[in-house]
Write an enzyme that holds these catalytic residues in place. Structure first.
Site, PDB file in Angstrom:
ATOM      1  N   GLY A  11      -8.942  58.865  16.256  1.00  0.00           N
ATOM      2  CA  GLY A  11      -7.619  58.437  16.708  1.00  0.00           C
ATOM      3  C   GLY A  11      -7.535  57.839  18.096  1.00  0.00           C
ATOM      4  N   ASN A  13      -7.733  54.666  18.832  1.00  0.00           N
ATOM      5  CA  ASN A  13      -6.855  53.494  18.724  1.00  0.00           C
ATOM      6  C   ASN A  13      -5.401  53.906  18.567  1.00  0.00           C
ATOM      7  OD1 ASN A  13      -8.376  50.784  18.639  1.00  0.00           O
ATOM      8  ND2 ASN A  13      -9.667  52.185  17.461  1.00  0.00           N
ATOM      9  N   MET A  89      -9.740  55.501   6.461  1.00  0.00           N
ATOM     10  CA  MET A  89     -10.976  55.397   5.684  1.00  0.00           C
ATOM     11  C   MET A  89     -10.772  55.240   4.181  1.00  0.00           C
ATOM     12  SD  MET A  89     -13.080  55.170   8.038  1.00  0.00           S
ATOM     13  CE  MET A  89     -14.643  55.252   7.197  1.00  0.00           C
ATOM     14  N   ASN A 106      -5.394  45.582  10.506  1.00  0.00           N
ATOM     15  CA  ASN A 106      -6.577  46.445  10.596  1.00  0.00           C
ATOM     16  C   ASN A 106      -7.422  46.003  11.780  1.00  0.00           C
ATOM     17  OD1 ASN A 106      -8.459  48.450   9.747  1.00  0.00           O
ATOM     18  ND2 ASN A 106      -9.733  46.833   8.867  1.00  0.00           N
ATOM     19  N   HIS A 108     -11.460  46.051  13.195  1.00  0.00           N
ATOM     20  CA  HIS A 108     -12.829  46.244  12.714  1.00  0.00           C
ATOM     21  C   HIS A 108     -13.804  46.058  13.881  1.00  0.00           C
ATOM     22  CE1 HIS A 108     -15.912  46.524   9.690  1.00  0.00           C
ATOM     23  NE2 HIS A 108     -16.523  45.516  10.284  1.00  0.00           N
TER      24      HIS A 108
HETATM   25  C1  GRF Z   1     -12.667  51.989  15.131  1.00  0.00           C
HETATM   26  O1  GRF Z   1     -13.936  51.617  15.580  1.00  0.00           O
HETATM   27  C2  GRF Z   1     -12.081  50.936  14.239  1.00  0.00           C
HETATM   28  O2  GRF Z   1     -12.517  49.648  14.551  1.00  0.00           O
HETATM   29  C3  GRF Z   1     -12.584  51.326  12.873  1.00  0.00           C
HETATM   30  O3  GRF Z   1     -12.577  52.731  12.887  1.00  0.00           O
HETATM   31  C4  GRF Z   1     -12.729  53.200  14.215  1.00  0.00           C
HETATM   32  C5  GRF Z   1     -11.608  54.164  14.471  1.00  0.00           C
HETATM   33  O4  GRF Z   1     -11.743  54.788  15.723  1.00  0.00           O
HETATM   34  N1  GRF Z   1     -11.782  50.734  11.834  1.00  0.00           N
HETATM   35  P1  GRF Z   1     -10.584  55.713  16.258  1.00  0.00           P
HETATM   36  O5  GRF Z   1     -10.332  56.772  15.179  1.00  0.00           O
HETATM   37  O6  GRF Z   1      -9.383  54.875  16.512  1.00  0.00           O
HETATM   38  O7  GRF Z   1     -11.111  56.343  17.514  1.00  0.00           O
END
Ligand code: GRF
Length: 199
Positions: A11, A13, A89, A106, A108
């Site tokens: 989490g 992000n 996921m 999204n 990536h």
């Molecule tokens: C990130 O690297 C994002 O690009 C990918 O999953 C990861 C999530 O990281 N889709 P977080 O849970 O936000 O720390």
């Protein structure tokens, strides 16, 4: 504008997005976090940051479609304008994607269309790429495929190890994702087939 974040893991992000809203950089409301994993750390972050949190576990649904129907129902009842996947996921069903056409983002950790799928940072590192980076894109029916909004690269110098690279990727994500969400919220993104114009 009402935003919802879907996440399954750590989490970071999620936190970056919540902070950008709290600081007034994004003029919108994060109405809720939807999480599919009971033990995900992102749930603790939501509680700490005062964001409503909703756990929906796949094991209680007969099919992926039933699960996604439940999510769409929740998102509609919260009057969500933009769905933000942040380390979510699960692959969305076409039903979900159609329900929020061009309203799902999204992030990536690679330069798409390269290194789609899981473990992208390590795969780019292991294959000796000189460049990798981060992509924010709209979600369509295919995995890691929809129209690209923002992309920024990172040079892979030989002294940089995998751990350092991961840190740099995540730091860049925390800058790029709020920026892309702000562009959407400010209605500055125009999608024409596979191309996104920033107006
Ligand atoms: C990130 O690297 C994002 O690009 C990918 O999953 C990861 C999530 O990281 N889709 P977080 O849970 O936000 O720390």
């Amino acid at each position: 504008m009402n935003l919802a974040i879907l996440a399954s893991g750590r989490g970071s992000n999620f936190t970056a997005l919540v902070k950008a809203v709290q600081k007034g950089r994004i003029k919108a409301r994060i109405k809720l976090l939807i999480c599919d994993k009971s033990k995900a750390f992102v749930r603790k972050r939501a509680r700490k940051l005062g964001i409503k949190e909703c756990l929906v576990e796949p094991k209680y649904f007969k099919s992926r479609l039933d699960f996604d129907k439940k999510l769409v129902k929740i998102l509609r009842s919260e009057k969500i304008d933009l769905v933000i996947l942040a380390g979510y996921m699960r692959i969305l069903t076409p039903y979900f994607v159609k329900s929020f056409k061009n309203k799902i983002l999204n992030i990536h950790p690679a330069i798409l269309p390269d290194f789609k799928g899981a473990n992208s940072i390590k795969r780019a590192f292991d294959c000796g790429c000189k460049l990798t980076g981060v992509t924010v894109h709209f979600v369509d029916e295919k995995v890691d495929h929809g129209p690209i909004i923002l992309q920024e690269s990172i040079a892979l110098k030989k002294e940089v190890g995998l751990v350092k690279l991961e840190q740099r990727i995540h730091k860049l994500e925390h800058k790029l994702y709020p920026l892309a969400v702000k562009l959407f919220v400010d209605k500055r993104l125009k999608v024409k087939k596979r191309k996104v114009e920033i107006i």
